[in-house]
Design a protein around this motif. Structure first.
Motif, PDB file in Angstrom:
ATOM      1  N   GLN A 105      -6.329  -6.031  -1.680  1.00 64.36           N
ATOM      2  CA  GLN A 105      -6.658  -5.001  -2.663  1.00 64.36           C
ATOM      3  C   GLN A 105      -7.406  -3.841  -2.024  1.00 64.36           C
ATOM      4  OE1 GLN A 105      -5.361  -4.759  -5.449  1.00 64.36           O
ATOM      5  NE2 GLN A 105      -6.539  -3.188  -6.518  1.00 64.36           N
ATOM      6  N   VAL A 106      -8.237  -4.137  -1.043  1.00 62.82           N
ATOM      7  CA  VAL A 106      -8.941  -3.068  -0.323  1.00 62.82           C
ATOM      8  C   VAL A 106      -7.934  -2.133   0.343  1.00 62.82           C
ATOM      9  CG1 VAL A 106     -10.312  -2.597   1.748  1.00 62.82           C
ATOM     10  CG2 VAL A 106     -11.156  -4.200   0.032  1.00 62.82           C
ATOM     11  N   LYS A 107      -6.910  -2.693   0.949  1.00 63.48           N
ATOM     12  CA  LYS A 107      -5.877  -1.868   1.583  1.00 63.48           C
ATOM     13  C   LYS A 107      -5.151  -1.031   0.538  1.00 63.48           C
ATOM     14  CE  LYS A 107      -4.984  -5.002   5.482  1.00 63.48           C
ATOM     15  NZ  LYS A 107      -3.985  -5.884   6.130  1.00 63.48           N
ATOM     16  N   ARG A 108      -4.947  -1.598  -0.630  1.00 65.21           N
ATOM     17  CA  ARG A 108      -4.262  -0.874  -1.704  1.00 65.21           C
ATOM     18  C   ARG A 108      -5.138   0.274  -2.224  1.00 65.21           C
ATOM     19  NH1 ARG A 108      -2.994  -3.806  -6.221  1.00 65.21           N
ATOM     20  NH2 ARG A 108      -0.885  -2.983  -6.469  1.00 65.21           N
ATOM     21  N   VAL A 109      -6.435   0.003  -2.383  1.00 61.86           N
ATOM     22  CA  VAL A 109      -7.359   1.056  -2.813  1.00 61.86           C
ATOM     23  C   VAL A 109      -7.445   2.143  -1.750  1.00 61.86           C
ATOM     24  CG1 VAL A 109      -9.751   1.590  -3.407  1.00 61.86           C
ATOM     25  CG2 VAL A 109      -8.689  -0.488  -4.305  1.00 61.86           C
ATOM     26  N   GLN A 110      -7.478   1.742  -0.499  1.00 65.22           N
ATOM     27  CA  GLN A 110      -7.506   2.718   0.600  1.00 65.22           C
ATOM     28  C   GLN A 110      -6.271   3.608   0.562  1.00 65.22           C
ATOM     29  OE1 GLN A 110      -7.894   0.014   3.917  1.00 65.22           O
ATOM     30  NE2 GLN A 110     -10.098   0.373   4.128  1.00 65.22           N
ATOM     31  N   ALA A 111      -5.128   3.015   0.273  1.00 67.51           N
ATOM     32  CA  ALA A 111      -3.887   3.795   0.194  1.00 67.51           C
ATOM     33  C   ALA A 111      -3.946   4.785  -0.957  1.00 67.51           C
ATOM     34  CB  ALA A 111      -2.690   2.859   0.038  1.00 67.51           C
ATOM     35  N   ALA A 112      -4.480   4.330  -2.078  1.00 64.18           N
ATOM     36  CA  ALA A 112      -4.618   5.221  -3.229  1.00 64.18           C
ATOM     37  C   ALA A 112      -5.569   6.367  -2.914  1.00 64.18           C
ATOM     38  CB  ALA A 112      -5.122   4.433  -4.434  1.00 64.18           C
ATOM     39  N   ALA A 113      -6.690   6.044  -2.277  1.00 60.72           N
ATOM     40  CA  ALA A 113      -7.675   7.067  -1.917  1.00 60.72           C
ATOM     41  C   ALA A 113      -7.103   8.065  -0.913  1.00 60.72           C
ATOM     42  CB  ALA A 113      -8.929   6.406  -1.350  1.00 60.72           C
ATOM     43  N   LYS A 130      -6.705  12.146  -1.340  1.00 59.97           N
ATOM     44  CA  LYS A 130      -7.189  13.115  -0.361  1.00 59.97           C
ATOM     45  C   LYS A 130      -6.077  14.044   0.097  1.00 59.97           C
ATOM     46  CE  LYS A 130      -9.720  13.476   3.997  1.00 59.97           C
ATOM     47  NZ  LYS A 130     -10.398  12.723   5.090  1.00 59.97           N
ATOM     48  N   ALA A 131      -4.893  13.474   0.335  1.00 58.38           N
ATOM     49  CA  ALA A 131      -3.759  14.271   0.805  1.00 58.38           C
ATOM     50  C   ALA A 131      -3.296  15.275  -0.241  1.00 58.38           C
ATOM     51  CB  ALA A 131      -2.606  13.348   1.202  1.00 58.38           C
ATOM     52  N   PRO A 183       0.807  -1.224   0.000  1.00 60.41           N
ATOM     53  CA  PRO A 183       0.000   0.000   0.000  1.00 60.41           C
ATOM     54  C   PRO A 183       0.839   1.273   0.000  1.00 60.41           C
ATOM     55  CG  PRO A 183      -0.979  -1.607   1.466  1.00 60.41           C
ATOM     56  CD  PRO A 183       0.331  -2.176   1.030  1.00 60.41           C
ATOM     57  N   GLU A 184       1.966   1.254   0.686  1.00 59.61           N
ATOM     58  CA  GLU A 184       2.822   2.438   0.737  1.00 59.61           C
ATOM     59  C   GLU A 184       3.351   2.791  -0.659  1.00 59.61           C
ATOM     60  OE1 GLU A 184       2.577   0.433   4.577  1.00 59.61           O
ATOM     61  OE2 GLU A 184       3.176  -0.263   2.574  1.00 59.61           O
ATOM     62  N   THR A 185       3.678   1.760  -1.427  1.00 59.80           N
ATOM     63  CA  THR A 185       4.163   1.990  -2.790  1.00 59.80           C
ATOM     64  C   THR A 185       3.037   2.527  -3.661  1.00 59.80           C
ATOM     65  OG1 THR A 185       5.746   0.183  -2.560  1.00 59.80           O
ATOM     66  CG2 THR A 185       5.263   0.924  -4.797  1.00 59.80           C
ATOM     67  N   VAL A 186       1.855   1.975  -3.490  1.00 65.10           N
ATOM     68  CA  VAL A 186       0.682   2.444  -4.235  1.00 65.10           C
ATOM     69  C   VAL A 186       0.454   3.930  -3.968  1.00 65.10           C
ATOM     70  CG1 VAL A 186      -1.827   2.277  -4.441  1.00 65.10           C
ATOM     71  CG2 VAL A 186      -0.446   0.193  -4.306  1.00 65.10           C
ATOM     72  N   ALA A 187       0.480   4.316  -2.709  1.00 67.95           N
ATOM     73  CA  ALA A 187       0.249   5.712  -2.344  1.00 67.95           C
ATOM     74  C   ALA A 187       1.289   6.628  -2.990  1.00 67.95           C
ATOM     75  CB  ALA A 187       0.282   5.868  -0.831  1.00 67.95           C
ATOM     76  N   ARG A 188       2.538   6.199  -2.970  1.00 69.80           N
ATOM     77  CA  ARG A 188       3.603   7.015  -3.553  1.00 69.80           C
ATOM     78  C   ARG A 188       3.398   7.177  -5.060  1.00 69.80           C
ATOM     79  NH1 ARG A 188       8.395   6.157  -6.185  1.00 69.80           N
ATOM     80  NH2 ARG A 188      10.009   7.779  -5.893  1.00 69.80           N
ATOM     81  N   THR A 189       3.050   6.092  -5.740  1.00 71.30           N
ATOM     82  CA  THR A 189       2.854   6.147  -7.186  1.00 71.30           C
ATOM     83  C   THR A 189       1.687   7.046  -7.551  1.00 71.30           C
ATOM     84  OG1 THR A 189       3.741   3.898  -7.413  1.00 71.30           O
ATOM     85  CG2 THR A 189       2.479   4.768  -9.264  1.00 71.30           C
ATOM     86  N   VAL A 190       0.603   6.927  -6.805  1.00 72.30           N
ATOM     87  CA  VAL A 190      -0.560   7.785  -7.039  1.00 72.30           C
ATOM     88  C   VAL A 190      -0.188   9.253  -6.834  1.00 72.30           C
ATOM     89  CG1 VAL A 190      -2.822   8.451  -6.127  1.00 72.30           C
ATOM     90  CG2 VAL A 190      -2.295   6.037  -6.530  1.00 72.30           C
ATOM     91  N   SER A 191       0.567   9.542  -5.795  1.00 71.60           N
ATOM     92  CA  SER A 191       0.992  10.916  -5.526  1.00 71.60           C
ATOM     93  C   SER A 191       1.826  11.464  -6.677  1.00 71.60           C
ATOM     94  CB  SER A 191       1.805  10.970  -4.224  1.00 71.60           C
ATOM     95  OG  SER A 191       1.004  10.602  -3.115  1.00 71.60           O
TER      96      SER A 191
END
Length: 256
Positions: free
Chosen positions: A130-138, A142-143, A94-102
């Motif tokens: 996958q839910v955790k990954r979507v949550q990270a992306a969301a 938001k951030a 999830p941390e990687t997902v969040a970084r990529t989305v950012s």
């Protein structure tokens, strides 16, 4: 930032069940400008066409920074919202997902596709992961302060031949759609699904706007609208048609 926010809001508003926005997928600034000139209301990239345009195979083979630079150039070239195909966000955690989305949002994207298949592997990620990954992306959306459109994709139907699509697969898709919605998804992408009855049931069973790819076995645009679809994309089809045309013309010219 203000313009990006406005374009993100505009893009959200384009998703109306029964009146689908049509995204004729582009792959670089030049193709994006052509699609814009044709009257598009938004620009969407496809991972396959973008990778192929730069000489790579699909499946996160193109370096992320190159894909991001391509998005920056597309955003600068058109006056429309631009959504990016992020595949699996270049990582499982999830941390990687969040970084990529950012990074995609920093590059100017106002939305992105995010899939649940195991890129480079087999099958789909477990729903809980996958839910955790979507949550990270969301959370990354938001951030950022940009109300980007998170198009959560399931590969349930792509992993099975069209003639095997049935209620059991549909139930799996609906379960994932509902879980992804709770995790913060803005839309639900079901590539490969073409059966009218299943599409209509999907559209009426979930709150999220449904995205379908216009493949050969899929009903035409007007029928998809009647079934409740909110977004029609074309995936790799424009690239493939262009590539076939270019090869044919090249062969003709070379052979005389």
């Amino acid at each position: 930032m203000t313009q990006q926010i406005e374009r993100a809001r505009t893009f959200h508003a384009l998703h109306v069940k029964g009146d689908p926005v049509v995204l004729y997928n582009a792959w670089d600034p030049g193709s994006a400008k052509i699609v814009e000139k044709a009257g598009a209301r938004a620009i969407a990239t496809g991972s396959w066409p973008v990778a192929a345009a730069f000489g790579y195979a699909d499946g996160e083979k193109i370096p992320l920074e190159l894909a991001l630079d391509n998005i920056r150039r597309i955003v600068a070239a058109v006056d429309l919202p631009v959504t990016m195909d992020l595949e699996g966000a270049y990582g499982v955690e999830p941390e990687t997902v969040a970084r990529t989305v950012s990074l995609a949002l920093e590059a100017g994207a106002i939305g992105f596709n995010f899939e649940d298949q195991v890129v480079g592997g087999t099958g789909l990620h477990d729903i809980a992961l996958q839910v955790k990954r979507v949550q990270a992306a969301a959370a990354a959306v938001k951030a950022s302060g940009v109300p980007a459109f998170l198009n959560a994709r399931t590969d349930v139907f792509l992993k099975a031949k069209p003639d095997t699509h049935d209620k059991a697969l549909l139930d799996q898709a609906i379960e994932r759609a509902q879980a992804y919605e709770q995790a913060g998804a803005s839309g639900f992408f079901a590539p490969g699904l073409g059966d009218e009855r299943l599409i209509e049931t999907l559209c009426t069973s979930i709150a999220l706007p449904v995205n379908i790819i216009a493949l050969a076995h899929v009903p035409p645009r007007q029928r998809l609208a009647e079934l409740g679809v909110a977004r029609i994309s074309h995936g790799p089809v424009p690239w493939r048609q262009m590539a076939e045309w270019l090869e044919a013309k090249a062969r003709q010219a070379i052979s005389g």
